[in-house]
Scaffold this motif. Structure first.
Motif, PDB file in Angstrom:
ATOM      1  N   UNK A   1       0.747  -1.160   0.141  1.00 25.69           N
ATOM      2  CA  UNK A   1       0.021  -0.079   0.007  1.00 25.69           C
ATOM      3  C   UNK A   1       0.712   1.283   0.119  1.00 25.69           C
ATOM      4  N   UNK A   2       0.270   2.293  -0.338  1.00 23.10           N
ATOM      5  CA  UNK A   2       0.971   3.504  -0.438  1.00 23.10           C
ATOM      6  C   UNK A   2       0.696   4.494   0.705  1.00 23.10           C
ATOM      7  N   UNK A   3       1.497   5.202   1.264  1.00 25.90           N
ATOM      8  CA  UNK A   3       1.217   5.863   2.435  1.00 25.90           C
ATOM      9  C   UNK A   3       1.997   7.407   2.537  1.00 25.90           C
ATOM     10  N   UNK A   4       1.446   8.204   3.102  1.00 28.34           N
ATOM     11  CA  UNK A   4       1.955   9.758   3.425  1.00 28.34           C
ATOM     12  C   UNK A   4       2.517  10.450   1.898  1.00 28.34           C
ATOM     13  N   UNK A   5       1.734   9.769   0.846  1.00 28.19           N
ATOM     14  CA  UNK A   5       2.085  10.487  -0.221  1.00 28.19           C
ATOM     15  C   UNK A   5       3.461  10.357  -0.810  1.00 28.19           C
ATOM     16  N   UNK A   6       4.171   9.590  -0.336  1.00 24.30           N
ATOM     17  CA  UNK A   6       5.570   9.315  -0.791  1.00 24.30           C
ATOM     18  C   UNK A   6       5.987   7.899  -0.754  1.00 24.30           C
ATOM     19  N   UNK A   7       5.443   6.965   0.114  1.00 25.50           N
ATOM     20  CA  UNK A   7       6.131   5.817   0.396  1.00 25.50           C
ATOM     21  C   UNK A   7       5.203   4.344   0.164  1.00 25.50           C
ATOM     22  N   UNK A   8       5.666   3.273  -0.139  1.00 25.58           N
ATOM     23  CA  UNK A   8       4.922   2.113  -0.057  1.00 25.58           C
ATOM     24  C   UNK A   8       5.551   1.266   1.181  1.00 25.58           C
ATOM     25  N   UNK A   9       4.533   0.352   1.606  1.00 26.42           N
ATOM     26  CA  UNK A   9       5.059  -0.583   2.452  1.00 26.42           C
ATOM     27  C   UNK A   9       4.633  -1.879   2.095  1.00 26.42           C
ATOM     28  N   UNK A  10       5.671  -2.920   2.178  1.00 27.60           N
ATOM     29  CA  UNK A  10       5.349  -4.245   1.800  1.00 27.60           C
ATOM     30  C   UNK A  10       4.851  -5.344   2.899  1.00 27.60           C
ATOM     31  N   UNK A  11       3.739  -5.992   2.778  1.00 28.63           N
ATOM     32  CA  UNK A  11       3.358  -6.765   3.731  1.00 28.63           C
ATOM     33  C   UNK A  11       3.397  -8.284   3.300  1.00 28.63           C
ATOM     34  N   UNK A  12       3.466  -9.244   4.047  1.00 28.15           N
ATOM     35  CA  UNK A  12       2.971 -10.607   3.839  1.00 28.15           C
ATOM     36  C   UNK A  12       1.641 -11.005   4.336  1.00 28.15           C
ATOM     37  N   UNK A  13       0.907 -11.214   3.425  1.00 28.64           N
ATOM     38  CA  UNK A  13      -0.489 -11.690   4.094  1.00 28.64           C
ATOM     39  C   UNK A  13      -0.411 -13.409   5.011  1.00 28.64           C
ATOM     40  N   UNK A  14      -1.200 -13.186   5.837  1.00 29.97           N
ATOM     41  CA  UNK A  14      -1.225 -14.247   6.674  1.00 29.97           C
ATOM     42  C   UNK A  14      -2.651 -14.603   7.360  1.00 29.97           C
TER      43      UNK A  14
END
Length: 207
Positions: free
Chosen positions: A79-92
């Motif tokens: 997902x995209x956050x704070x207008x600048x950054x992506x965050x990567x998660x592993x679904x569980x």
DNA sequence: GGGAAGATGTTCT
DNA sequence: GAACATCTTCCCT
């Protein structure tokens, strides 16, 4: 570390989210693009749970953004956050249960030159991927990979070969709710962790 | 259609 | 340690 490491099997992801967050430490996140292969050892994670966790994106039900969290485990949730950054998660968690593990920091392992080029600002190895936004930049991860199966090229997680290490649990970073929960995990004494806790607890003892 | 908040990173003090 | 840039998503009207 020259050959492409083999992806972890689907069965690896069939454990509860907290266990998975800890089990992901020491494993290797691999990313291939036309520019080349980049990879790093996962050294810091956070668990986001479906029950009693208002900080979790899934806590208010499924939306367009968090839909991958409700899908099968072992997929990418980006997902995209704070207008600048992506965050990567592993679904569980089982399908239909919105949970995930945020990957917060990597120890660079492969393709360091390429990661340096992508980051630009970073001047040393430590700053290359020691934060969720930084690691996405270093590995060129964005929402085009949302929902991607993490057993497959061009983004996969392979078994790491780290020797024995200790795990520390600590409060999660950057959230405003459920800040007391000790759902952040990182490798003790690893220099590539984004931020060390003032009190370093051992998750096994329940301190 | 509008407003507010946000799982950050960088820069400044 | 604190401020802030930046823009998507979501929820409400």
């Amino acid at each position: 570390m020259n050959l492409m490491p083999r992806p972890l099997p689907f069965s690896f992801y069939l454990q509860d989210t907290v266990s998975l967050a800890r089990a992901l430490l020491g494993q290797v996140l691999c990313r291939r693009t036309a520019e080349g292969l980049t990879a790093g050892i996962i050294v810091e994670t956070e668990a986001y749970l479906s029950q009693d966790d208002p900080a979790c994106h899934a806590s208010r039900g499924m939306t367009r953004r968090n839909a991958p969290m409700f899908g099968p485990p072992g997929r990418a949730y980006v997902y995209f956050i704070y207008g600048n950054h992506y965050c990567f998660n592993v679904t569980s968690g089982a399908e239909g249960v919105g949970e995930a593990v945020l990957v917060r920091a990597l120890q660079p392992l492969e393709g360091v030159e390429l990661m340096l080029r992508r980051r630009g600002e970073a001047v040393n190895l430590v700053d290359l991927a020691n934060g969720p936004g930084k690691l996405c930049r270093a590995l060129s991860i964005d929402t085009a990979l949302n929902g991607h199966d993490l057993r497959k090229d061009p983004l996969w997680i392979a078994a790491g070969r780290l020797a024995h290490f200790e795990v520390v649990s600590a409060p999660r970073i950057g959230i405003t709710q459920a800040t007391e929960k000790l759902l952040r995990f990182y490798i003790k004494d690893n220099n590539y962790v984004s931020r060390r806790a003032s009190i370093e607890r051992n998750p096994g003892t329940g301190d």
